[in-house]
Design a protein around this motif. Structure first.
Motif, PDB file in Angstrom:
ATOM      1  N   ARG A 159       0.822  -1.227   0.000  1.00 29.25           N
ATOM      2  CA  ARG A 159       0.000   0.000   0.000  1.00 29.25           C
ATOM      3  C   ARG A 159       0.846   1.262   0.000  1.00 29.25           C
ATOM      4  NH1 ARG A 159      -1.133   1.878   5.590  1.00 29.25           N
ATOM      5  NH2 ARG A 159      -0.020   0.515   7.006  1.00 29.25           N
ATOM      6  N   PHE A 160       2.150   1.147   0.326  1.00 30.85           N
ATOM      7  CA  PHE A 160       3.039   2.310   0.295  1.00 30.85           C
ATOM      8  C   PHE A 160       3.588   2.475  -1.123  1.00 30.85           C
ATOM      9  CE2 PHE A 160       3.076   0.936   4.706  1.00 30.85           C
ATOM     10  CZ  PHE A 160       2.851   2.135   5.365  1.00 30.85           C
ATOM     11  N   SER A 161       3.373   3.654  -1.680  1.00 33.36           N
ATOM     12  CA  SER A 161       3.756   3.876  -3.077  1.00 33.36           C
ATOM     13  C   SER A 161       5.266   3.976  -3.267  1.00 33.36           C
ATOM     14  CB  SER A 161       3.083   5.141  -3.615  1.00 33.36           C
ATOM     15  OG  SER A 161       3.452   6.265  -2.830  1.00 33.36           O
ATOM     16  N   SER A 162       5.980   4.391  -2.223  1.00 35.06           N
ATOM     17  CA  SER A 162       7.432   4.523  -2.342  1.00 35.06           C
ATOM     18  C   SER A 162       8.075   4.342  -0.975  1.00 35.06           C
ATOM     19  CB  SER A 162       7.805   5.898  -2.895  1.00 35.06           C
ATOM     20  OG  SER A 162       7.490   6.898  -1.942  1.00 35.06           O
ATOM     21  N   GLY A 173       8.537   7.786   6.006  1.00 30.61           N
ATOM     22  CA  GLY A 173       7.814   8.818   6.740  1.00 30.61           C
ATOM     23  C   GLY A 173       6.889   8.219   7.786  1.00 30.61           C
ATOM     24  N   TYR A 174       6.249   7.103   7.440  1.00 30.26           N
ATOM     25  CA  TYR A 174       5.339   6.444   8.382  1.00 30.26           C
ATOM     26  C   TYR A 174       6.106   5.826   9.553  1.00 30.26           C
ATOM     27  CZ  TYR A 174       1.696   3.382  10.185  1.00 30.26           C
ATOM     28  OH  TYR A 174       0.797   2.760  10.998  1.00 30.26           O
ATOM     29  N   VAL A 175       7.216   5.156   9.238  1.00 30.89           N
ATOM     30  CA  VAL A 175       8.003   4.473  10.268  1.00 30.89           C
ATOM     31  C   VAL A 175       8.775   5.483  11.119  1.00 30.89           C
ATOM     32  CG1 VAL A 175       9.930   2.858  10.631  1.00 30.89           C
ATOM     33  CG2 VAL A 175       8.155   2.318   8.970  1.00 30.89           C
ATOM     34  N   LEU A 218      10.811  -3.107   1.485  1.00 28.08           N
ATOM     35  CA  LEU A 218       9.750  -2.761   0.540  1.00 28.08           C
ATOM     36  C   LEU A 218      10.013  -3.374  -0.831  1.00 28.08           C
ATOM     37  CD1 LEU A 218       7.108  -1.175   0.286  1.00 28.08           C
ATOM     38  CD2 LEU A 218       8.455   0.788  -0.492  1.00 28.08           C
ATOM     39  N   ALA A 219      11.271  -3.361  -1.265  1.00 22.34           N
ATOM     40  CA  ALA A 219      11.622  -3.922  -2.582  1.00 22.34           C
ATOM     41  C   ALA A 219      11.336  -5.424  -2.642  1.00 22.34           C
ATOM     42  CB  ALA A 219      13.092  -3.650  -2.878  1.00 22.34           C
ATOM     43  N   VAL A 220      11.683  -6.129  -1.579  1.00 24.92           N
ATOM     44  CA  VAL A 220      11.477  -7.580  -1.539  1.00 24.92           C
ATOM     45  C   VAL A 220       9.982  -7.911  -1.578  1.00 24.92           C
ATOM     46  CG1 VAL A 220      11.605  -9.545   0.067  1.00 24.92           C
ATOM     47  CG2 VAL A 220      13.646  -8.251  -0.454  1.00 24.92           C
ATOM     48  N   ILE A 221       9.181  -7.160  -0.834  1.00 25.40           N
ATOM     49  CA  ILE A 221       7.736  -7.415  -0.802  1.00 25.40           C
ATOM     50  C   ILE A 221       7.086  -7.074  -2.143  1.00 25.40           C
ATOM     51  CG2 ILE A 221       5.543  -6.642   0.217  1.00 25.40           C
ATOM     52  CD1 ILE A 221       7.022  -8.518   2.065  1.00 25.40           C
ATOM     53  N   LYS A 222       7.462  -5.920  -2.709  1.00 26.57           N
ATOM     54  CA  LYS A 222       6.827  -5.505  -3.965  1.00 26.57           C
ATOM     55  C   LYS A 222       7.237  -6.375  -5.150  1.00 26.57           C
ATOM     56  CE  LYS A 222       5.201  -0.909  -3.273  1.00 26.57           C
ATOM     57  NZ  LYS A 222       4.914   0.361  -3.931  1.00 26.57           N
TER      58      LYS A 222
END
Length: 198
Positions: A100-103, A109-111, A183-187
């Motif tokens: 759900r995080f676009s980048s 920013g969230y973390v 994030l890269a691994v999940i996406k």
């Protein structure tokens, strides 16, 4: 109870942050000159063992649940050096679907692994790491980063490249890189391979 206050020195082999079984047995065998001291120590050890067992039980249940309902993402996260079962479960529990995080900028920013900025009129000042953060997740990534620099050559090289600066600042940079890797691994839905930059 402060052992040094009572003149009890911890043997050098046990003088670290990890409470091994041998250290626990050593504590069990300690005998003080007065019964209240012995009772306080026994009480503290019972309390410690209860808390330790509760932590283990909850961790086991959390990992079991995560493997049952988020197995693919759990295994992808586990492929990243530094991220173990508890941290992977914590990330998925707190963040849900990372897609759900676009980048990585939005995720950082969230973390809370992004720079803080003070701006007033024409004045812009960087204030280090942002005060706005998901404190639990930020601590997960910081702790995972210390493990990652021990086991992954890419992270070791990145850490060494910044040596000489403030250690806390460097580990935040490593955590941000680890977040990007997560994030890269999940996406991409591709497990991480040690030594290959993603």
């Amino acid at each position: 109870m402060q052992l040094l206050y009572y003149g009890v020195e911890i043997p050098e082999e046990f003088d670290n942050d990890h409470w091994s079984h041998k250290f626990r047995h050593w504590l069990d065998d300690l005998v003080f000159a007065y019964d209240p001291g012995n009772e306080v120590l026994r009480s503290r050890m019972r309390s410690f063992r209860f808390t330790d067992q509760e932590f283990r039980d909850v961790s086991t249940l959390l990992r079991k649940y995560t493997k049952a309902y988020y197995k693919n993402d759990y295994m992808l996260l586990r492929s990243i050096p530094g991220i173990g079962g508890i941290v992977a479960s914590g990330i998925l529990s707190e963040l849900g679907d990372l897609r759900r995080f676009s980048s990585v900028k939005h995720l950082a920013g969230y973390v809370g692994l992004c720079p803080g900025i003070y701006q007033s009129g024409d004045t812009i000042r960087h204030t280090g790491i942002s005060m706005r953060a998901h404190r639990l997740l930020r601590s997960y990534f910081i702790e995972a980063s210390w493990q990652a620099i021990r086991t992954d050559p890419v992270m070791q090289a990145y850490y060494r490249k910044h040596q000489g600066k403030n250690v806390k600042s460097i580990i935040v940079k490593v955590a941000r890189k680890l977040l990007s890797r997560t994030l890269a691994v999940i996406k991409s839905e591709t497990p991480y391979v040690i030594g290959v930059e993603q």
